[in-house]
Every structure is written in structure tokens, then in C-alpha cells.
Motif scaffolding. Structure first.
Motif, PDB file in Angstrom:
ATOM      1  N   GLN A 140      -1.836   9.044   9.736  1.00  0.00           N
ATOM      2  CA  GLN A 140      -2.950   8.123   9.957  1.00  0.00           C
ATOM      3  C   GLN A 140      -2.681   6.768   9.325  1.00  0.00           C
ATOM      4  O   GLN A 140      -2.923   5.716   9.934  1.00  0.00           O
ATOM      5  CB  GLN A 140      -4.244   8.722   9.404  1.00  0.00           C
ATOM      6  N   GLN A 141      -2.198   6.785   8.086  1.00  0.00           N
ATOM      7  CA  GLN A 141      -1.898   5.514   7.418  1.00  0.00           C
ATOM      8  C   GLN A 141      -0.742   4.780   8.086  1.00  0.00           C
ATOM      9  O   GLN A 141      -0.767   3.549   8.215  1.00  0.00           O
ATOM     10  CB  GLN A 141      -1.571   5.753   5.942  1.00  0.00           C
ATOM     11  N   ILE A 142       0.258   5.521   8.515  1.00  0.00           N
ATOM     12  CA  ILE A 142       1.403   4.887   9.178  1.00  0.00           C
ATOM     13  C   ILE A 142       0.983   4.276  10.510  1.00  0.00           C
ATOM     14  O   ILE A 142       1.326   3.125  10.816  1.00  0.00           O
ATOM     15  CB  ILE A 142       2.536   5.919   9.383  1.00  0.00           C
ATOM     16  N   GLU A 143       0.210   5.011  11.305  1.00  0.00           N
ATOM     17  CA  GLU A 143      -0.236   4.494  12.599  1.00  0.00           C
ATOM     18  C   GLU A 143      -1.132   3.279  12.426  1.00  0.00           C
ATOM     19  O   GLU A 143      -1.074   2.331  13.224  1.00  0.00           O
ATOM     20  CB  GLU A 143      -0.958   5.588  13.374  1.00  0.00           C
ATOM     21  N   ALA A 144      -1.943   3.269  11.362  1.00  0.00           N
ATOM     22  CA  ALA A 144      -2.806   2.116  11.094  1.00  0.00           C
ATOM     23  C   ALA A 144      -1.992   0.882  10.732  1.00  0.00           C
ATOM     24  O   ALA A 144      -2.447  -0.255  10.928  1.00  0.00           O
ATOM     25  CB  ALA A 144      -3.785   2.448   9.969  1.00  0.00           C
ATOM     26  N   ALA A 145      -0.780   1.088  10.197  1.00  0.00           N
ATOM     27  CA  ALA A 145       0.069  -0.036   9.802  1.00  0.00           C
ATOM     28  C   ALA A 145       0.913  -0.564  10.950  1.00  0.00           C
ATOM     29  O   ALA A 145       1.538  -1.625  10.827  1.00  0.00           O
ATOM     30  CB  ALA A 145       0.990   0.395   8.652  1.00  0.00           C
ATOM     31  N   LEU A 146       0.949   0.146  12.075  1.00  0.00           N
ATOM     32  CA  LEU A 146       1.734  -0.298  13.220  1.00  0.00           C
ATOM     33  C   LEU A 146       1.073  -1.498  13.885  1.00  0.00           C
ATOM     34  O   LEU A 146      -0.151  -1.595  13.945  1.00  0.00           O
ATOM     35  CB  LEU A 146       1.878   0.842  14.232  1.00  0.00           C
ATOM     36  N   ILE A 186      12.750   7.184   6.317  1.00  0.00           N
ATOM     37  CA  ILE A 186      12.100   6.195   5.452  1.00  0.00           C
ATOM     38  C   ILE A 186      10.894   6.817   4.772  1.00  0.00           C
ATOM     39  O   ILE A 186       9.998   7.352   5.436  1.00  0.00           O
ATOM     40  CB  ILE A 186      11.615   4.969   6.271  1.00  0.00           C
ATOM     41  N   ASP A 187      10.866   6.750   3.450  1.00  0.00           N
ATOM     42  CA  ASP A 187       9.688   7.161   2.690  1.00  0.00           C
ATOM     43  C   ASP A 187       8.628   6.074   2.866  1.00  0.00           C
ATOM     44  O   ASP A 187       8.591   5.090   2.133  1.00  0.00           O
ATOM     45  CB  ASP A 187      10.062   7.333   1.212  1.00  0.00           C
ATOM     46  N   ALA A 188       7.767   6.255   3.862  1.00  0.00           N
ATOM     47  CA  ALA A 188       6.795   5.214   4.208  1.00  0.00           C
ATOM     48  C   ALA A 188       5.691   5.064   3.178  1.00  0.00           C
ATOM     49  O   ALA A 188       4.946   4.078   3.202  1.00  0.00           O
ATOM     50  CB  ALA A 188       6.192   5.510   5.581  1.00  0.00           C
ATOM     51  N   HIS A 204       3.718  -1.904  -1.653  1.00  0.00           N
ATOM     52  CA  HIS A 204       3.147  -2.434  -0.404  1.00  0.00           C
ATOM     53  C   HIS A 204       3.229  -1.424   0.738  1.00  0.00           C
ATOM     54  O   HIS A 204       3.258  -1.803   1.915  1.00  0.00           O
ATOM     55  CB  HIS A 204       3.845  -3.734  -0.018  1.00  0.00           C
ATOM     56  N   ALA A 205       3.279  -0.146   0.372  1.00  0.00           N
ATOM     57  CA  ALA A 205       3.341   0.902   1.397  1.00  0.00           C
ATOM     58  C   ALA A 205       1.944   1.196   1.948  1.00  0.00           C
ATOM     59  O   ALA A 205       0.952   1.057   1.234  1.00  0.00           O
ATOM     60  CB  ALA A 205       3.931   2.177   0.777  1.00  0.00           C
ATOM     61  N   PRO A 206       1.853   1.590   3.223  1.00  0.00           N
ATOM     62  CA  PRO A 206       2.962   1.682   4.165  1.00  0.00           C
ATOM     63  C   PRO A 206       3.205   0.417   4.988  1.00  0.00           C
ATOM     64  O   PRO A 206       4.175   0.362   5.751  1.00  0.00           O
ATOM     65  CB  PRO A 206       2.549   2.834   5.075  1.00  0.00           C
ATOM     66  N   GLY A 207       2.346  -0.599   4.845  1.00  0.00           N
ATOM     67  CA  GLY A 207       2.401  -1.767   5.724  1.00  0.00           C
ATOM     68  C   GLY A 207       3.748  -2.459   5.773  1.00  0.00           C
ATOM     69  O   GLY A 207       4.348  -2.627   6.849  1.00  0.00           O
ATOM     70  N   GLU A 208       4.254  -2.904   4.606  1.00  0.00           N
ATOM     71  CA  GLU A 208       5.517  -3.628   4.574  1.00  0.00           C
ATOM     72  C   GLU A 208       6.693  -2.717   4.903  1.00  0.00           C
ATOM     73  O   GLU A 208       7.684  -3.157   5.507  1.00  0.00           O
ATOM     74  CB  GLU A 208       5.715  -4.261   3.194  1.00  0.00           C
ATOM     75  N   ILE A 220      13.082  -4.292   2.968  1.00  0.00           N
ATOM     76  CA  ILE A 220      13.195  -3.018   3.669  1.00  0.00           C
ATOM     77  C   ILE A 220      14.247  -3.127   4.774  1.00  0.00           C
ATOM     78  O   ILE A 220      15.103  -2.253   4.932  1.00  0.00           O
ATOM     79  CB  ILE A 220      11.844  -2.591   4.272  1.00  0.00           C
ATOM     80  N   PHE A 221      14.190  -4.205   5.518  1.00  0.00           N
ATOM     81  CA  PHE A 221      15.168  -4.438   6.588  1.00  0.00           C
ATOM     82  C   PHE A 221      16.590  -4.444   6.036  1.00  0.00           C
ATOM     83  O   PHE A 221      17.493  -3.786   6.580  1.00  0.00           O
ATOM     84  CB  PHE A 221      14.866  -5.769   7.289  1.00  0.00           C
TER      85      PHE A 221
END
Length: 340
Positions: free
Chosen positions: A44-50, A10-12, A17-21, A310-311
Motif C-alpha cells: 500500500q505504501q509503495i503503490e501510494a508512492a508511485l 530494493i528495500d523500499a 525518505h522511504a518509500p517515496g524517494e 538511489i539511482f
């Protein structure tokens, strides 16, 4: 790859609305669809969106140092930024570390990256973006391609779109003997410009597909056709017009149905029905468009995609992998060359 579960890169970092959504939709797909997700981008951005208390041991993050912005020229950006998230995601498929890739970012960059890294399937001259439209017949979608990859198309390209679309409709959408049509300005064989007339003849003579003739604009959503082919210029206009019409109709229903006491009561009673209307008309329910003709499963999402889209895009990617759509398209062209 060591796992029987389908693995989706996945291109996060791609999308409005990346990366949150992107992360939210991917995590839901991991849970409900039983797929493995590789989130590609800035860790860092991906982990913050988890979500809080996420078990990081169950989330696979692949580092990408850059991202391609929507205003960048796609081919130059893909070549200039080899470590961009879309390129890293494509490389995972090329290296067989992932079975499919999805991006809601720059669609031109996704296509350029797929062509440069995955390459075209043997026998395919141009890839096509195929998207699923609802029709007036419930449960009977129509696949339209191309909706943006090729502004101008030679007749041979349109014939190949018909073969690829027919394979996808049959093996992924479950259509028996998909009915293929050519988008045109009239039903008669002689309608359209020289390219349309020639494409009609080539589609008619191709024994691998069930070509039933020209499709006019009013036929697209009629349910008469399972696959409709056109050039990317017309297809992209059609796609965006259909999305706008769907949004307008839904907005009118929201505004008009609750008017007055009877309307308020009726709206409450019709709420389940209206939800089903939205599901049939909302492009988010289909998630993304498949880039057919490249040597790998590649889904391209709308830039405004949110978690439900996305789902659904990941679901489409999984279905394409499970049903071996790439291998089936490739085998069609092997048979065509042998018979030729």
C-alpha cells in the motif's frame, strides 16, 4: 532467472525518505539503466508512492510485513523479524530471484541480514563496507574499506580487504593494477601499532595485490592510491568527516561566490563549473557502499539518501553484477589456497 536483465531487490522501507524517494530512484534506474526492480515492503505504501498513471504491470512489488527501525539493535531485530523488508530482499538474492540487493535503512541490520542469509565468501573471515571517495585527480576515485563493518580488525582482515578492494577497483572501477595502501600515521614501514606493522608486512607479501605502502590521512584524496584499507572505526570517522568537509565547501561556495555585483556575474558564468564541482564532491553521486565479502552483491546506502543517490546505488549494483565482482573475489581465494 528467466531474464538477461539484472534484477535488483530494493528495500523500499529503508531510509529517512522511504518509500517515496526510494521508489523514485528505483523507477528512474529501471528506465535509464535497463534493470528490473523488485520493490520490497508494504504494498500500500509503495503503490501510494508511485507516480500517477504508473503501469502497475511493469512494477514488481514483493510484500514484506515489517521493517527494521534505525534505533533497533540490528542482530536481534534481524532474527526477531524474519519478514522484515531487508530480510525479504536478502532472501530474493539467496533464492536467485534477484542478482543484488540495496538498502538505505539500518546499515547494521543490512550487514547482519547479509551474513545470516547470504553468508561469507569462502576464505573471507570478515566482510567490509567499501565506499568510493573522489580525489584531486578528476575521474580517479579511491576505494576505502572498511568504513563501518568491523570496529576492530586483525591484520589478516586488513590483508583480505586489500584483495577484495583490489578486485573491485580493477573490474568495476576499471583501474589497471590498483595501487593499495594501508591507512597509517606515517609512511615508514615501522609506523603504527603492532597490528598495523603486521598488516603492512602481510599486505607487502601478498602477491595478488599491488601494495605500495602506508597512506597517511593527507594521502587519502591525493589520487596516489586506488584502494586504502583500514579498520571500520577509523574508516567510519573518515567517511563522515569527508562528507562534512564536502558539504562545508559547497556551502561556502554558495554563500561567498554571489557576494557583490562582480560575484553575481561571476556566479552566473561559473554555474556549469560549480555543477561539476558538486558532482565530484557530493557523496550522493556515488550512491552507496558495497558490502564486500558476502556471497552476493549487497549495496548499503546513506540513511538520508534521496532519489539521485538511489539511482546511483542501483547503477553501482548493476556494475558489480555485470563485472562478476563476487566471482572474481572468490576465484582469488581459490587460487590463494591452491598456491598455499
Amino acid at each position: 532467472m528467466g531474464s538477461t536483465r539484472v534484477r535488483i531487490a530494493i528495500d523500499a522501507m529503508g531510509g529517512d525518505h522511504a518509500p517515496g524517494e526510494i521508489v523514485a530512484g528505483a523507477l528512474r534506474a529501471r528506465e535509464e539503466l535497463g534493470v528490473d526492480i523488485l520493490l520490497v515492503g508494504d504494498p500500500q505504501q509503495i503503490e501510494a508512492a508511485l507516480p500517477p498513471k504508473t503501469n502497475l504491470g511493469q512494477v514488481e512489488i514483493v510484500t514484506a510485513q515489517e521493517a527494521i527501525a534505525m534505533d533497533e539493535e540490528p542482530l536481534n531485530a534481524v532474527r526477531r523479524k524474519p519478514k522484515a523488508s531487508i530480510n525479504v530482499a536478502m532472501d530474493l538474492v539467496k533464492q536467485q530471484k534477484a542478482d543484488a540487493v540495496f538498502s538505505a535503512g539500518h546499515s547494521g541490520a543490512a550487514m547482519a541480514s547479509a551474513l545470516l542469509r547470504l553468508g561469507r565468501l569462502p576464505g573471507i573471515e570478515r566482510p567490509a563496507i567499501g565506499t568510493v571517495f573522489p580525489t584531486i585527480i578528476a575521474g580517479k576515485p579511491v576505494l576505502v574499506l572498511d568504513v563501518g563493518a568491523n570496529v576492530d580488525c586483525r591484520p589478516k582482515f586488513l590483508e583480505q580487504f586489500g584483495v577484495m578492494g583490489s578486485a573491485y577497483s580493477q573490474y568495476v572501477l576499471g583501474t589497471t593494477e590498483p595501487k593499495v595502501g594501508l591507512l597509517n600515521i606515517g609512511e615508514e614501514d615501522s609506523k603504527g601499532n603492532d597490528a598495523a606493522v603486521r598488516a603492512h608486512q602481510m599486505l607487502r607479501e601478498n602477491s595478488q595485490i599491488n601494495f605500495i605502502g602506508n597512506a597517511e590521512g593527507r594521502d587519502v584524496l591525493s589520487g596516489r592510491f586506488d584502494v586504502i584499507v583500514c579498520d571500520g572505526f577509523v574508516g567510519n570517522v573518515l567517511l563522515k568527516f569527508a562528507e562534512a568537509v564536502g558539504e562545508v565547501i559547497l556551502q561556502i561556495l554558495r554563500e561567498e561566490l554571489p557576494q557583490g555585483l562582480h560575484g553575481q556575474i561571476g556566479s552566473a558564468l561559473l554555474k556549469p563549473n560549480l555543477k561539476r564541482v558538486k558532482q565530484r564532491m557530493d557523496h550522493a553521486e556515488h550512491g552507496g557502499a558495497l558490502l564486500l565479502g558476502v556471497a552476493g552483491v549487497c549495496l548499503i546506502g546513506h540513511g538520508s539518501s534521496q532519489a539521485p543517490s538511489i539511482f546511483n546505488a542501483i547503477r553501482m549494483a548493476k556494475e558489480a553484477v555485470d563485472n562478476q565482482v563476487i566471482q572474481r573475489i572468490q576465484s582469488q581465494y581459490i587460487l590463494e589456497r591452491e598456491s598455499g
